[in-house]
Design an enzyme around this catalytic site. Structure first.
Site, PDB file in Angstrom:
ATOM      1  N   GLN A 128       0.839  -1.198   0.000  1.00  0.00           N
ATOM      2  CA  GLN A 128       0.000   0.000   0.000  1.00  0.00           C
ATOM      3  C   GLN A 128       0.872   1.245   0.000  1.00  0.00           C
ATOM      4  O   GLN A 128       1.749   1.408   0.864  1.00  0.00           O
ATOM      5  CB  GLN A 128      -0.899   0.018   1.243  1.00  0.00           C
ATOM      6  CG  GLN A 128      -1.743   1.277   1.365  1.00  0.00           C
ATOM      7  CD  GLN A 128      -2.239   1.503   2.784  1.00  0.00           C
ATOM      8  OE1 GLN A 128      -1.529   1.241   3.757  1.00  0.00           O
ATOM      9  NE2 GLN A 128      -3.465   1.987   2.923  1.00  0.00           N
ATOM     10  N   TYR A 130       1.051   5.452   0.169  1.00  0.00           N
ATOM     11  CA  TYR A 130       0.476   6.773   0.374  1.00  0.00           C
ATOM     12  C   TYR A 130       1.339   7.779  -0.387  1.00  0.00           C
ATOM     13  O   TYR A 130       2.543   7.574  -0.545  1.00  0.00           O
ATOM     14  CB  TYR A 130       0.466   7.152   1.853  1.00  0.00           C
ATOM     15  CG  TYR A 130      -0.555   6.429   2.687  1.00  0.00           C
ATOM     16  CD1 TYR A 130      -1.900   6.768   2.627  1.00  0.00           C
ATOM     17  CD2 TYR A 130      -0.173   5.425   3.575  1.00  0.00           C
ATOM     18  CE1 TYR A 130      -2.852   6.122   3.405  1.00  0.00           C
ATOM     19  CE2 TYR A 130      -1.110   4.772   4.359  1.00  0.00           C
ATOM     20  CZ  TYR A 130      -2.443   5.121   4.268  1.00  0.00           C
ATOM     21  OH  TYR A 130      -3.368   4.472   5.045  1.00  0.00           O
ATOM     22  N   LYS A 252      -7.197   2.383  -4.059  1.00  0.00           N
ATOM     23  CA  LYS A 252      -8.023   2.018  -2.913  1.00  0.00           C
ATOM     24  C   LYS A 252      -8.707   3.263  -2.364  1.00  0.00           C
ATOM     25  O   LYS A 252      -8.043   4.264  -2.080  1.00  0.00           O
ATOM     26  CB  LYS A 252      -7.174   1.368  -1.819  1.00  0.00           C
ATOM     27  CG  LYS A 252      -7.971   0.928  -0.588  1.00  0.00           C
ATOM     28  CD  LYS A 252      -7.061   0.245   0.424  1.00  0.00           C
ATOM     29  CE  LYS A 252      -7.849  -0.273   1.624  1.00  0.00           C
ATOM     30  NZ  LYS A 252      -8.354   0.827   2.476  1.00  0.00           N
ATOM     31  N   HIS A 276     -12.286   3.498   3.868  1.00  0.00           N
ATOM     32  CA  HIS A 276     -11.188   3.471   4.845  1.00  0.00           C
ATOM     33  C   HIS A 276     -11.653   2.976   6.217  1.00  0.00           C
ATOM     34  O   HIS A 276     -11.244   3.482   7.259  1.00  0.00           O
ATOM     35  CB  HIS A 276     -10.541   4.852   4.978  1.00  0.00           C
ATOM     36  CG  HIS A 276      -9.076   4.796   5.309  1.00  0.00           C
ATOM     37  ND1 HIS A 276      -8.092   4.756   4.352  1.00  0.00           N
ATOM     38  CD2 HIS A 276      -8.417   4.752   6.492  1.00  0.00           C
ATOM     39  CE1 HIS A 276      -6.907   4.711   4.924  1.00  0.00           C
ATOM     40  NE2 HIS A 276      -7.070   4.694   6.241  1.00  0.00           N
ATOM     41  N   ARG A 279     -13.087   5.482   8.864  1.00  0.00           N
ATOM     42  CA  ARG A 279     -12.148   6.211   9.713  1.00  0.00           C
ATOM     43  C   ARG A 279     -11.818   7.599   9.165  1.00  0.00           C
ATOM     44  O   ARG A 279     -10.959   8.293   9.718  1.00  0.00           O
ATOM     45  CB  ARG A 279     -10.862   5.401   9.880  1.00  0.00           C
ATOM     46  CG  ARG A 279     -11.070   4.130  10.684  1.00  0.00           C
ATOM     47  CD  ARG A 279      -9.917   3.151  10.521  1.00  0.00           C
ATOM     48  NE  ARG A 279      -8.698   3.537  11.172  1.00  0.00           N
ATOM     49  CZ  ARG A 279      -8.415   3.350  12.460  1.00  0.00           C
ATOM     50  NH1 ARG A 279      -9.323   2.788  13.250  1.00  0.00           N
ATOM     51  NH2 ARG A 279      -7.254   3.713  12.963  1.00  0.00           N
ATOM     52  N   ARG A 331      -9.818  -5.456  10.053  1.00  0.00           N
ATOM     53  CA  ARG A 331      -9.897  -5.620  11.502  1.00  0.00           C
ATOM     54  C   ARG A 331      -9.944  -7.095  11.933  1.00  0.00           C
ATOM     55  O   ARG A 331      -9.283  -7.461  12.916  1.00  0.00           O
ATOM     56  CB  ARG A 331     -11.107  -4.872  12.052  1.00  0.00           C
ATOM     57  CG  ARG A 331     -10.930  -3.338  12.060  1.00  0.00           C
ATOM     58  CD  ARG A 331     -12.122  -2.662  12.712  1.00  0.00           C
ATOM     59  NE  ARG A 331     -11.984  -1.217  12.839  1.00  0.00           N
ATOM     60  CZ  ARG A 331     -12.479  -0.320  11.993  1.00  0.00           C
ATOM     61  NH1 ARG A 331     -13.141  -0.745  10.918  1.00  0.00           N
ATOM     62  NH2 ARG A 331     -12.328   0.984  12.196  1.00  0.00           N
TER      63      ARG A 331
END
Length: 410
Positions: A128, A130, A252, A276, A279, A331
């Site tokens: 992933q 950013y 994503k 997300h 969140r 989670r």
């Protein structure tokens, strides 16, 4: 793991292991946390219509994604700071995914390194990304992903700014993480975690160490990550990163059909419909609510995946029926690895696999490719007309009218 029947059992074990400040970081949303309820309730409101008299004695949930066949249609989404909840958790999750033959997405805020992921699970590990303020860092991370042999890069686009996570504020969450006396006293009720914290302190973001300078401390590296990841993200970044990475390129956080169409026009291979984990924007719709429109907009032109609110194997089935090619959850496997390390993560994946298998049998599907909107119950007359070729039942109002007339006649 002994006594564990479902994901909720793993959540309770994770909560037992963690002090409140850490557990709330996993569980928390933003603002009033409406989105957390929205994500999960979307699945509770969905209805699947079973088809019986089908031979389901042999069932196969294998799914092909980007040319690779996985054993189940559910992978592990990126979860930041996993190493805070159990030291080494990122690579534990990767190992569990590899052994279960499903994909694992390493978070851009992981404590494990890209290079270690490439050695441990080159065929199952994704990374992933950013956007960084220093684009040279982003470009170097992309290069490292390719050099490590990882074939899929996931550019997360739904964090334009840090969100208002009030649980963290009330708990005194900050950088560096400093436990006040009340937090320390509460943490003493969780001795295994507290011992790890006292021994190792702030998790070390291995992927970012080289950009923080020689001999940088864990706190200095964490400061760099926080500063760099608050960077602008635009379609120009998508074009640039797509041109650099030669493997599968995924966005994503897509929640609008027009954005999905634009992503396809720029050569993006896949999108992950996600908010997300509720969140970022509290009153955003559930990803499940927007999934059908996005799938309709792009059809089979690109791979549409899903992430958000999945807690049961049946949830995965619902998302697949609504148009997702593959689903991810974060989670549940984080609960598992927190509670029991690698065995805990494997337990979570095993629960999903078992529940998906049972659900397939219950609805009359023998393979994942069988799933589609023809298994979904309509909500109104328009849905009824669309489904009439598959289900020739009368609408609810006619059923009620028939019951009333029948009672009068009787």
């Amino acid at each position: 793991m002994k006594g564990v029947v479902n994901i909720e059992d793993l959540r309770k074990l994770a909560k037992k292991r963690l002090p409140k400040i850490a557990y709330d970081f996993i569980e928390g949303g933003t603002d009033d946390e409406v989105g957390l309820v929205t994500n999960e309730q979307a699945f509770r409101q969905a209805r699947i219509v079973p088809r019986y008299l089908v031979d389901v004695s042999v069932r196969d949930q294998s799914t092909t994604l980007f040319g690779r066949t996985y054993s189940s249609p559910i992978g592990i989404a990126p979860t930041g700071l996993a190493g805070l909840f159990r030291r080494g958790a990122d690579l534990m999750l990767a190992e569990a995914a590899r052994d279960a033959n499903v994909p694992f997405i390493m978070s851009g805020a992981s404590t494990g390194s890209i290079e270690d992921l490439g050695k441990l699970a080159p065929d199952h590990g994704w990374y992933q990304l950013y956007s960084s303020k220093d684009e040279a860092i982003s470009e170097d991370l992309i290069k490292r992903v390719g050099d490590a042999g990882l074939k899929t890069l996931v550019f997360t686009v739904d964090v334009p700014e840090g969100s208002n996570r009030e649980r963290n504020t009330r708990n005194g969450w900050g950088r560096p993480l400093k436990l006040n006396w009340s937090t320390k006293l509460e943490a003493l009720e969780h001795p295994a975690w507290m011992l790890e914290w006292l021994r190792h302190g702030t998790p070390y973001f291995s992927n970012w160490a080289k950009y923080a300078g020689a001999n940088a401390t864990a706190e200095q590296v964490a400061d760099l990550v926080a500063y760099q990841n608050r960077a602008p993200m635009t379609w120009k970044h998508v074009e640039r990163f797509r041109s650099i990475f030669k493997g599968n390129f995924v966005l994503k956080g897509i929640m609008h059909p027009d954005d999905a169409i634009r992503a396809h026009s720029l050569g993006v291979d896949g999108i992950m419909v996600s908010n997300h984990g509720a969140r970022q924007l509290d009153n955003a719709p559930s990803p499940l609510h927007v999934l059908p429109a996005i799938r309709d907009a792009v059809g089979d032109k690109m791979t549409v995946m899903f992430d958000g609110g999945i807690r049961r194997g049946l949830d995965a089935i619902i998302a697949l029926c609504m148009g997702a090619k593959f689903v991810f959850q974060g989670r549940p496997t984080l609960y598992g690895v927190t509670a029991g390390g690698i065995p805990g993560a494997k337990t979570a994946l095993g629960i999903f696999r078992r529940e998906i298998d049972i659900s397939m049998a219950q609805i009359g599907a023998t393979k994942i490719a069988d799933l589609g909107p023809h298994y979904l119950m309509w909500k109104d007359e328009e849905d009824l007309r669309r489904n009439r070729r598959d289900c020739h039942w009368p609408s609810l109002r006619w059923l009620i009218a028939g019951a009333v007339i029948g009672s009068l006649v009787a």
